[in-house]
Design an enzyme around this catalytic site. Structure first.
Site, short mmCIF file in Angstrom:
data_model
loop_
_atom_site.label_atom_id
_atom_site.label_comp_id
_atom_site.label_asym_id
_atom_site.label_seq_id
_atom_site.Cartn_x
_atom_site.Cartn_y
_atom_site.Cartn_z
CB CYS A 16 28.04 126.12 42.17
SG CYS A 16 28.32 127.85 42.39
N GLY A 44 27.61 121.15 38.86
CA GLY A 44 28.66 120.96 39.85
C GLY A 44 28.59 119.57 40.44
CG ASN A 118 26.13 129.96 39.52
OD1 ASN A 118 25.24 129.95 38.69
ND2 ASN A 118 27.36 129.60 39.22
N GLY A 119 29.06 131.73 40.63
CA GLY A 119 29.82 132.76 39.92
C GLY A 119 31.18 132.97 40.56
CB CYS A 252 27.82 133.37 31.06
SG CYS A 252 28.94 132.05 30.52
CE1 TYR A 258 31.79 122.84 26.72
CE2 TYR A 258 30.96 122.84 28.95
CZ TYR A 258 31.88 122.41 28.03
OH TYR A 258 32.88 121.56 28.41
CB SER A 302 28.95 117.81 24.11
OG SER A 302 29.87 116.96 23.45
CG ASP A 364 32.11 118.13 20.88
OD1 ASP A 364 31.09 118.36 21.57
OD2 ASP A 364 33.10 117.56 21.34
CG ASP A 365 29.82 121.46 23.45
OD1 ASP A 365 31.01 121.12 23.35
OD2 ASP A 365 29.13 121.25 24.48
CB CYS A 401 35.90 132.09 32.28
SG CYS A 401 34.44 132.75 33.10
CB CYS A 452 30.08 137.80 29.16
SG CYS A 452 31.85 137.50 29.34
CB CYS A 455 35.98 132.40 27.01
SG CYS A 455 34.26 132.16 26.79
#
Ligand code: SF4
Length: 474
Positions: A16, A44, A118-119, A252, A258, A302, A364-365, A401, A452, A455
């Site tokens: 979000c 979101g 958010n999180g 993050c 992204y 993207s 692409d990403d 994640c 972080c 992932c």
């Protein structure tokens, strides 16, 4: 893949985005929050909501769907108020539906409180169980409600002490906007997973997840809320205090390459330039391997900025040989392979006059399940491309994640089942290359103890609950 979803299933989704305002004298709070949330719609798309100070209490309006759906009401609403918060949501934790839309608004023993989060709280299961066994009644399945229960149950005196107490055992990612009576409290977790910014404009203070949310109001000078910082804005003005420091930071890395809007500044960097630098690194990698395509193209939208960076370093033309139908809307899960392919074909189209007879690098990403990439390669080859080389401006995605990004299970992530050569064979590309994590860290100035990247490398910055640790072992 971008947040609108080029994958045949939904693309990766953010939890979000936040918006907040606190003014000394009343402003049109609904309108201000509308513009800030509209600018952050990419964070979101399932639900949106606002809450604002009204008299001695709070009012709120929460809706399913996009912010544009609230335009008629919020832009015409004329709710003059000194304080309000807003939220856009995609449900990664707690499920969808209006019940879990935010802000969460309560009247409790501590006053009238609205909270937007958010999180994801990574130890939410333990905290929720402890509260439940202690008699708490939950109205939602969202982990954000846990924070309100902890505020309500705190025996500390004063808002600052209560906030410290309520957050003392909370682990994971939380950027928060809290409207507590007429005070706005803006909080970022000590590891700093999610971005959060604040700016002053025409005598009022505003906060948003991204600088693009603040700059929707004008060319504002935005300052990052620091990891662990709690900013209180009340009638006396603005002051801040800090939560106990964490052993490390964990911004993050997905936000940079992204999620965030390209015109945002995130973690002190331009998102636009960061993505360009990843594309430049991909070109350096291909140069070193002796590969030079005839042209480089992005998967729209993207891969656009990385493709620009690639083209500049490789010295090859940038082309839009794959176009996107902007009326196709969001992808949704199609039950059969044929339907999935048709959905992608409705959205993406190759331009034969651009791609025919060419050796193409398509950027692409990220690569999630690989299904859309396979269809894209087929589209380009059908249009006459001589060879198609897929380049990803991120490393191989391998782990889920627990901090607010909806990444599929390990089984679904193609890089857990195949190496790049096998992926190339699977999607019928002539080659597939990822960017190594060390290269990405170098490009994004992202040292190990500051960002972080779990992932990609599975090194989670917080302890995981037993279930999650077992999930990780699978
Ligand atoms: S695990 Fe990945 S998506 Fe989640 S916070 Fe860490 S870097 Fe971001």
């Amino acid at each position: 893949m971008n947040t609108e979803g080029n994958e045949s299933g939904p693309a990766l989704k953010h939890h979000c985005g936040l918006a907040a305002v606190r003014a000394a004298t009343p402003v049109d709070v609904q309108q201000k929050l509308f513009y800030m949330l509209f600018a952050q719609q990419h964070r979101g798309q399932e639900a949106c909501g606002i809450a604002w100070r009204h008299g001695n209490g709070l009012r709120f309006d929460k809706r399913l769907g996009m912010v544009s759906g609230a335009a008629e009401s919020w832009l015409a609403g004329k709710a003059e108020s000194t304080a309000g918060i807003g939220h856009v949501r995609y449900a990664t934790h707690g499920g969808g539906g209006i019940a879990n839309a935010q802000p969460v608004v309560v009247d409790c023993n501590k006053g009238s409180i609205a909270l937007a989060h958010n999180g994801n709280i990574s130890n939410s299961d333990r905290l929720r169980t402890a509260l439940f066994e202690g008699g708490s009644i939950f109205q939602t399945t969202s982990d954000s409600e846990i924070l309100l229960h902890r505020i309500s149950r705190s025996t500390a005196a004063g808002k600052e002490a209560i906030i410290r107490d309520a957050l003392s055992e909370v682990e994971g990612a939380y950027s928060l906007c809290v409207l507590w009576d007429n005070d706005l409290i803006v909080i970022r977790d000590p590891m700093g997973f999610r971005p959060l910014y604040i700016a002053q404009h025409e005598g009022a203070w505003y906060a948003a997840s991204e600088t693009c949310g603040l700059r929707a109001l004008g060319p504002l000078d935005c300052r990052e809320v620091q990891p662990g910082e709690c900013i209180v804005i009340d009638d006396a003005g603005l002051r801040s205090f800090f939560l106990p420091a964490a052993s490390r930071r964990a911004r993050c890395i997905f936000e940079l390459f992204y999620f965030a809007r390209p015109d945002s500044t995130i973690f002190g960097q331009s998102v636009y330039l960061a993505r360009q630098s990843l594309g430049a690194a991909l070109a350096e990698q291909d140069n070193a391997a002796g590969f030079k395509p005839d042209l480089v193209m992005p998967v729209p939208d993207s891969g656009t900025l990385a493709a620009l960076g690639y083209a500049a370093v490789a010295g090859v033309p940038f082309a839009l040989g794959l176009t996107r139908n902007h009326y196709a809307g969001r992808s949704f899960i199609m039950p059969t392979k044929t339907e999935r392919e048709l959905a992608v074909r409705m959205k993406l189209h190759a331009v034969p006059e651009v791609v025919a007879g060419k050796d193409i690098a398509i950027i692409d990403d990220s690569l999630v399940r690989g299904t859309t990439s396979g269809i894209i390669v087929r589209l380009l080859k059908e249009a006459g491309a001589r060879s198609v080389h897929v380049r990803l401006s991120s490393p191989e995605l391998r782990w889920p994640c627990y901090y607010g990004i909806d990444i599929p299970t390990r089984e679904e992530l193609i890089s857990n089942r195949m190496n790049p050569e096998q992926v190339a064979a699977f999607i019928a590309a002539n080659s597939v290359c990822f960017l190594p994590l060390e290269t990405m860290r170098r490009c994004l100035k992202a040292p190990e103890n500051e960002f972080c990247c779990a992932c990609f490398d599975g090194h989670y910055p917080t302890p995981l609950g037993v279930c999650r640790a077992l999930e990780r072992e699978e």
